[in-house]
Design a protein around this motif. Structure first.
Motif, PDB file in Angstrom:
ATOM      1  N   TYR A  77       0.830  -1.198   0.000  1.00  0.00           N
ATOM      2  CA  TYR A  77       0.000   0.000   0.000  1.00  0.00           C
ATOM      3  C   TYR A  77       0.871   1.256   0.000  1.00  0.00           C
ATOM      4  CZ  TYR A  77      -4.316  -2.569   0.722  1.00  0.00           C
ATOM      5  OH  TYR A  77      -5.395  -3.393   0.561  1.00  0.00           O
TER       6      TYR A  77
ATOM      7  N   LEU B 144       2.181   1.802  -3.493  1.00  0.00           N
ATOM      8  CA  LEU B 144       1.102   2.275  -4.351  1.00  0.00           C
ATOM      9  C   LEU B 144       0.799   3.746  -4.080  1.00  0.00           C
ATOM     10  CD1 LEU B 144      -1.016   1.632  -6.501  1.00  0.00           C
ATOM     11  CD2 LEU B 144      -2.535   0.867  -4.647  1.00  0.00           C
ATOM     12  N   LEU B 145       0.785   4.139  -2.809  1.00  0.00           N
ATOM     13  CA  LEU B 145       0.542   5.541  -2.471  1.00  0.00           C
ATOM     14  C   LEU B 145       1.647   6.436  -3.024  1.00  0.00           C
ATOM     15  CD1 LEU B 145      -0.984   7.785  -0.999  1.00  0.00           C
ATOM     16  CD2 LEU B 145       0.335   7.199   1.058  1.00  0.00           C
TER      17      LEU B 145
ATOM     18  N   THR C 276       1.253   6.686  -6.759  1.00  0.00           N
ATOM     19  CA  THR C 276       0.061   7.494  -7.052  1.00  0.00           C
ATOM     20  C   THR C 276       0.368   8.979  -6.884  1.00  0.00           C
ATOM     21  OG1 THR C 276      -1.416   5.703  -6.389  1.00  0.00           O
ATOM     22  CG2 THR C 276      -2.318   7.928  -6.361  1.00  0.00           C
ATOM     23  N   CYS C 277       1.028   9.343  -5.814  1.00  0.00           N
ATOM     24  CA  CYS C 277       1.371  10.753  -5.575  1.00  0.00           C
ATOM     25  C   CYS C 277       2.327  11.276  -6.640  1.00  0.00           C
ATOM     26  CB  CYS C 277       1.967  10.928  -4.179  1.00  0.00           C
ATOM     27  SG  CYS C 277       0.765  10.681  -2.862  1.00  0.00           S
TER      28      CYS C 277
ATOM     29  N   VAL D 251      -3.240   1.039 -12.220  1.00  0.00           N
ATOM     30  CA  VAL D 251      -4.029   1.287 -11.011  1.00  0.00           C
ATOM     31  C   VAL D 251      -3.618   2.610 -10.380  1.00  0.00           C
ATOM     32  CG1 VAL D 251      -4.551   0.447  -8.688  1.00  0.00           C
ATOM     33  CG2 VAL D 251      -4.419  -1.162 -10.594  1.00  0.00           C
ATOM     34  N   ALA D 252      -2.321   2.851 -10.281  1.00  0.00           N
ATOM     35  CA  ALA D 252      -1.831   4.104  -9.709  1.00  0.00           C
ATOM     36  C   ALA D 252      -2.260   5.290 -10.569  1.00  0.00           C
ATOM     37  CB  ALA D 252      -0.313   4.061  -9.569  1.00  0.00           C
TER      38      ALA D 252
ATOM     39  N   MET E  42      -5.039   5.543 -12.370  1.00  0.00           N
ATOM     40  CA  MET E  42      -6.453   5.796 -12.075  1.00  0.00           C
ATOM     41  C   MET E  42      -6.609   6.519 -10.734  1.00  0.00           C
ATOM     42  SD  MET E  42      -8.267   2.263 -13.234  1.00  0.00           S
ATOM     43  CE  MET E  42      -6.956   1.082 -13.500  1.00  0.00           C
ATOM     44  N   LEU E  43      -5.875   6.058  -9.733  1.00  0.00           N
ATOM     45  CA  LEU E  43      -5.946   6.678  -8.418  1.00  0.00           C
ATOM     46  C   LEU E  43      -5.409   8.109  -8.446  1.00  0.00           C
ATOM     47  CD1 LEU E  43      -4.829   3.644  -6.235  1.00  0.00           C
ATOM     48  CD2 LEU E  43      -7.120   4.664  -6.337  1.00  0.00           C
TER      49      LEU E  43
ATOM     50  N   CYS F 125      -5.511  10.210 -10.978  1.00  0.00           N
ATOM     51  CA  CYS F 125      -6.553  11.050 -11.593  1.00  0.00           C
ATOM     52  C   CYS F 125      -7.651  11.356 -10.585  1.00  0.00           C
ATOM     53  CB  CYS F 125      -7.143  10.363 -12.819  1.00  0.00           C
ATOM     54  SG  CYS F 125      -6.051  10.335 -14.240  1.00  0.00           S
ATOM     55  N   ALA F 126      -8.097  10.344  -9.865  1.00  0.00           N
ATOM     56  CA  ALA F 126      -9.144  10.544  -8.866  1.00  0.00           C
ATOM     57  C   ALA F 126      -8.666  11.483  -7.759  1.00  0.00           C
ATOM     58  CB  ALA F 126      -9.556   9.201  -8.269  1.00  0.00           C
ATOM     59  N   ARG F 127      -7.410  11.355  -7.402  1.00  0.00           N
ATOM     60  CA  ARG F 127      -6.854  12.176  -6.322  1.00  0.00           C
ATOM     61  C   ARG F 127      -6.828  13.661  -6.667  1.00  0.00           C
ATOM     62  NH1 ARG F 127      -3.957  10.305  -1.973  1.00  0.00           N
ATOM     63  NH2 ARG F 127      -2.436  11.723  -1.124  1.00  0.00           N
TER      64      ARG F 127
END
Length: 80
Positions: free
Chosen positions: A13, A16-17, A20-21, A49-50, A52-53, A55-57
């Motif tokens: 996790y 992934l974070l 994503t950042c 996956v990162a 997509m996250l 973009c959502a973030r």
């Protein structure tokens, strides 16, 4: 899990974070902002996956299109 049996990629996790950042910051530097539309064209993998996250973030609307579509089909999905 990859296409080959027995091959897999494990991501924590925390990893992934962090990914994503980093992707979110890259998108912002490229001018993507809240409400923008982004199409993600990637094979299924942790980076997808990162993405997509990320973009959502940042509040960007995103659509995911996986490989296998013809050029016309891909263009239609991006326009939609």
């Amino acid at each position: 899990e990859k296409d080959e049996p027995g091959e897999e990629v494990r991501v924590t996790y925390r990893e992934l974070l962090e990914l994503t950042c980093r992707l979110g910051n890259t998108l912002k530097r490229q001018g993507v902002k809240r409400g923008d539309r982004v199409t993600i064209y990637m094979p299924p993998c942790p980076l997808a996956v990162a993405s997509m996250l990320a973009c959502a973030r940042i509040g960007a609307v995103h659509a995911v299109v996986f490989a296998g579509f013809s050029a016309d089909s891909l263009a239609d999905r991006i326009r939609d």
